[in-house]
Design a protein around this motif. Structure first.
Motif, PDB file in Angstrom:
ATOM      1  N   SER A  77       0.829  -1.215   0.000  1.00 27.53           N
ATOM      2  CA  SER A  77       0.000   0.000   0.000  1.00 27.53           C
ATOM      3  C   SER A  77       0.862   1.263   0.000  1.00 27.53           C
ATOM      4  N   THR A  78       2.055   1.204   0.580  1.00 28.86           N
ATOM      5  CA  THR A  78       2.880   2.422   0.639  1.00 28.86           C
ATOM      6  C   THR A  78       3.727   2.610  -0.612  1.00 28.86           C
ATOM      7  N   TYR A  79       4.283   1.500  -1.138  1.00 27.99           N
ATOM      8  CA  TYR A  79       5.278   1.651  -2.224  1.00 27.99           C
ATOM      9  C   TYR A  79       4.853   0.959  -3.527  1.00 27.99           C
ATOM     10  N   GLY A  80       3.987  -0.035  -3.427  1.00 31.56           N
ATOM     11  CA  GLY A  80       3.501  -0.717  -4.631  1.00 31.56           C
ATOM     12  C   GLY A  80       4.478  -1.703  -5.245  1.00 31.56           C
ATOM     13  N   ARG A  81       5.670  -1.776  -4.685  1.00 33.93           N
ATOM     14  CA  ARG A  81       6.678  -2.713  -5.212  1.00 33.93           C
ATOM     15  C   ARG A  81       7.805  -2.833  -4.196  1.00 33.93           C
ATOM     16  N   LEU A  82       8.714  -3.779  -4.452  1.00 30.57           N
ATOM     17  CA  LEU A  82       9.905  -3.909  -3.597  1.00 30.57           C
ATOM     18  C   LEU A  82      11.089  -4.218  -4.507  1.00 30.57           C
ATOM     19  N   ASP A  83      12.175  -3.453  -4.369  1.00 33.89           N
ATOM     20  CA  ASP A  83      13.340  -3.640  -5.250  1.00 33.89           C
ATOM     21  C   ASP A  83      14.339  -4.653  -4.702  1.00 33.89           C
ATOM     22  N   VAL A  84      14.464  -4.685  -3.378  1.00 36.78           N
ATOM     23  CA  VAL A  84      15.446  -5.586  -2.755  1.00 36.78           C
ATOM     24  C   VAL A  84      14.852  -6.211  -1.500  1.00 36.78           C
ATOM     25  N   LEU A  85      15.002  -7.523  -1.400  1.00 33.82           N
ATOM     26  CA  LEU A  85      14.657  -8.222  -0.149  1.00 33.82           C
ATOM     27  C   LEU A  85      15.922  -8.898   0.373  1.00 33.82           C
ATOM     28  N   VAL A  86      16.310  -8.576   1.606  1.00 34.64           N
ATOM     29  CA  VAL A  86      17.435  -9.269   2.246  1.00 34.64           C
ATOM     30  C   VAL A  86      16.882 -10.102   3.396  1.00 34.64           C
ATOM     31  N   ASN A  87      16.938 -11.419   3.213  1.00 31.62           N
ATOM     32  CA  ASN A  87      16.495 -12.341   4.263  1.00 31.62           C
ATOM     33  C   ASN A  87      17.664 -12.576   5.217  1.00 31.62           C
ATOM     34  N   ASN A  88      17.714 -11.725   6.241  1.00 28.53           N
ATOM     35  CA  ASN A  88      18.840 -11.740   7.178  1.00 28.53           C
ATOM     36  C   ASN A  88      18.491 -12.419   8.509  1.00 28.53           C
ATOM     37  N   ALA A  89      17.239 -12.318   8.929  1.00 29.70           N
ATOM     38  CA  ALA A  89      16.841 -12.821  10.257  1.00 29.70           C
ATOM     39  C   ALA A  89      17.136 -14.316  10.375  1.00 29.70           C
ATOM     40  N   ALA A  90      17.764 -14.706  11.458  1.00 30.80           N
ATOM     41  CA  ALA A  90      18.059 -16.125  11.676  1.00 30.80           C
ATOM     42  C   ALA A  90      18.430 -16.323  13.137  1.00 30.80           C
ATOM     43  N   ILE A  91      18.422 -17.588  13.537  1.00 30.77           N
ATOM     44  CA  ILE A  91      18.835 -17.928  14.905  1.00 30.77           C
ATOM     45  C   ILE A  91      19.795 -19.117  14.885  1.00 30.77           C
ATOM     46  N   ILE A  92      20.623 -19.160  15.922  1.00 32.61           N
ATOM     47  CA  ILE A  92      21.226 -20.434  16.337  1.00 32.61           C
ATOM     48  C   ILE A  92      20.399 -20.813  17.554  1.00 32.61           C
ATOM     49  N   PRO A  93      19.554 -21.832  17.463  1.00 38.31           N
ATOM     50  CA  PRO A  93      18.625 -22.073  18.570  1.00 38.31           C
ATOM     51  C   PRO A  93      19.357 -22.480  19.850  1.00 38.31           C
ATOM     52  N   THR A  94      18.801 -22.090  20.987  1.00 37.13           N
ATOM     53  CA  THR A  94      19.333 -22.534  22.263  1.00 37.13           C
ATOM     54  C   THR A  94      19.291 -24.062  22.282  1.00 37.13           C
ATOM     55  N   GLY A  95      20.399 -24.685  22.662  1.00 38.42           N
ATOM     56  CA  GLY A  95      20.440 -26.149  22.701  1.00 38.42           C
ATOM     57  C   GLY A  95      20.916 -26.772  21.400  1.00 38.42           C
ATOM     58  N   ASP A  96      21.304 -25.920  20.430  1.00 44.43           N
ATOM     59  CA  ASP A  96      21.820 -26.484  19.168  1.00 44.43           C
ATOM     60  C   ASP A  96      23.012 -27.380  19.499  1.00 44.43           C
ATOM     61  N   ASP A  97      23.122 -28.490  18.783  1.00 46.30           N
ATOM     62  CA  ASP A  97      24.104 -29.497  19.215  1.00 46.30           C
ATOM     63  C   ASP A  97      24.482 -30.405  18.039  1.00 46.30           C
ATOM     64  N   ALA A  98      25.340 -31.355  18.332  1.00 43.95           N
ATOM     65  CA  ALA A  98      25.809 -32.315  17.328  1.00 43.95           C
ATOM     66  C   ALA A  98      24.655 -33.179  16.815  1.00 43.95           C
ATOM     67  N   ALA A  99      24.852 -33.765  15.633  1.00 44.59           N
ATOM     68  CA  ALA A  99      23.807 -34.571  14.998  1.00 44.59           C
ATOM     69  C   ALA A  99      23.377 -35.749  15.877  1.00 44.59           C
ATOM     70  N   SER A 100      24.304 -36.280  16.667  1.00 47.81           N
ATOM     71  CA  SER A 100      23.986 -37.454  17.504  1.00 47.81           C
ATOM     72  C   SER A 100      23.173 -37.088  18.735  1.00 47.81           C
ATOM     73  N   ARG A 101      23.134 -35.783  19.086  1.00 49.01           N
ATOM     74  CA  ARG A 101      22.557 -35.412  20.383  1.00 49.01           C
ATOM     75  C   ARG A 101      21.421 -34.398  20.321  1.00 49.01           C
ATOM     76  N   ILE A 102      21.352 -33.621  19.257  1.00 50.99           N
ATOM     77  CA  ILE A 102      20.408 -32.495  19.256  1.00 50.99           C
ATOM     78  C   ILE A 102      18.973 -32.981  19.484  1.00 50.99           C
ATOM     79  N   GLU A 103      18.247 -32.255  20.328  1.00 51.31           N
ATOM     80  CA  GLU A 103      16.830 -32.586  20.515  1.00 51.31           C
ATOM     81  C   GLU A 103      16.078 -32.181  19.254  1.00 51.31           C
ATOM     82  N   THR A 104      15.132 -33.029  18.842  1.00 53.33           N
ATOM     83  CA  THR A 104      14.466 -32.761  17.564  1.00 53.33           C
ATOM     84  C   THR A 104      13.683 -31.451  17.596  1.00 53.33           C
ATOM     85  N   GLY A 105      13.187 -31.083  18.781  1.00 48.77           N
ATOM     86  CA  GLY A 105      12.457 -29.804  18.880  1.00 48.77           C
ATOM     87  C   GLY A 105      13.372 -28.620  18.594  1.00 48.77           C
TER      88      GLY A 105
END
Ligand SMILES: NC(=O)c1ccc[n+]([C@@H]2O[C@H](COP(=O)([O-])OP(=O)(O)OC[C@H]3O[C@@H](n4cnc5c(N)ncnc54)[C@H](OP(=O)(O)O)[C@@H]3O)[C@@H](O)[C@H]2O)c1
Length: 242
Positions: A77-105
């Protein structure tokens, strides 16, 4: 309707995202500073406005479909178009871990923000990107998503035991390639940027690179000329191996 170029950066209230917003502002864009907490976003906007840049806050929680829809409607409604989108938002989730141990949640939460959120935001904004003259999409990636680097036992990347983060960012690389293929005939270029290890809340404050240095590669990809690449991942030193 505003005739300046319009860029939207997700997770732009701090860190590398805020520096991407600043550098796009310096390049002449009106920058929409995406932030899941609008008050935090407005603090960043204030800083950018004080630097003489054209910045506007926009509430955007990438995992919340209603927030994404509302943000897209606001841009339309304000601009009618978008020239650039930068998908920057991300997390390293709390509890991230090795493949053998990480909780699936925990693994699920990494994909929820880093992949599903990113795809949802991109799909919501794609009609507006198609309305721009040669839009650009940049997804933030990492060398921790590189099979070549993580697969090399001599590489420091093989010692970082965060399956949630690494595998979700590897999925972001595939999103980048597949979307680039789909949009090849439209002139919209889609690439991923590895900022390198930067001093932020995520990167650790002892990291060697500044957020501004990390932002530069994303800004370069956001401002590529017509004959620029698409479907690639770039770091400062050039193309990253898959
Ligand atoms: N720093 C590094 O060394 C490094 C290296 C390689 C790649 N990267 C990538 O660069 C990008 C920026 O990283 P950074 O170091 O600047 O991280 P950061 O300082 O932790 O900032 C992350 C940003 O994302 C936002 N965010 C997280 N989850 C969100 C959600 N669900 N919805 C909307 N916003 C959300 C955060 O908002 P809040 O403030 O509300 O939490 C914040 O604005 C990321 O994609 C990261 O993977 C960073």
């Amino acid at each position: 309707m505003n005739t300046d170029k319009i860029a939207l950066v997700t997770g732009a209230n701090k860190g590398i995202g805020k520096e991407i917003a600043r550098q796009l502002g310096q390049a002449g864009f009106t920058v929409l500073v995406g932030s899941r907490d609008l008050a935090r976003g407005e603090l960043a906007v204030k800083e950018l406005l004080a630097d003489g840049l054209d910045a506007v806050g926009i509430q955007l929680e990438v995992t919340d479909e209603k927030s994404v829809r509302t943000a897209a409607a606001q841009v339309e409604s304000t601009y009618g178009r978008l020239d650039v989108l930068v998908n920057n938002a991300a997390i390293i989730p709390t509890g991230d871990d090795a493949a053998s141990r990480i909780e699936t949640g925990v693994l699920r939460s990494a994909f929820e923000t880093n992949v599903i959120g990113l795809v949802g935001v991109t799909q919501a904004l794609l009609p507006l990107l198609r309305k721009a003259d040669r839009a650009r999409i940049v997804n933030l990636s990492t060398s921790l998503a590189s099979f070549a680097q993580v697969g090399d036992p001599e590489s420091r990347m093989s010692t970082v035991l965060t399956l949630g983060y690494n595998s979700s960012k590897a999925a972001v690389n595939m999103v980048t390639v597949m979307l680039a293929n789909e949009l090849r005939e439209t002139g919209i270029l889609v690439n991923a940027a590895d900022p390198g290890n930067c001093a932020t809340d995520m990167g650790g404050w002892d990291a060697a690179r500044t957020p501004a240095e990390g932002a530069a590669v994303a800004v370069r990809l956001a401002t590529l000329g017509e004959d620029g690449p698409t479907g690639e991942v770039y770091a400062e030193e050039g193309r990253l191996p898959w």
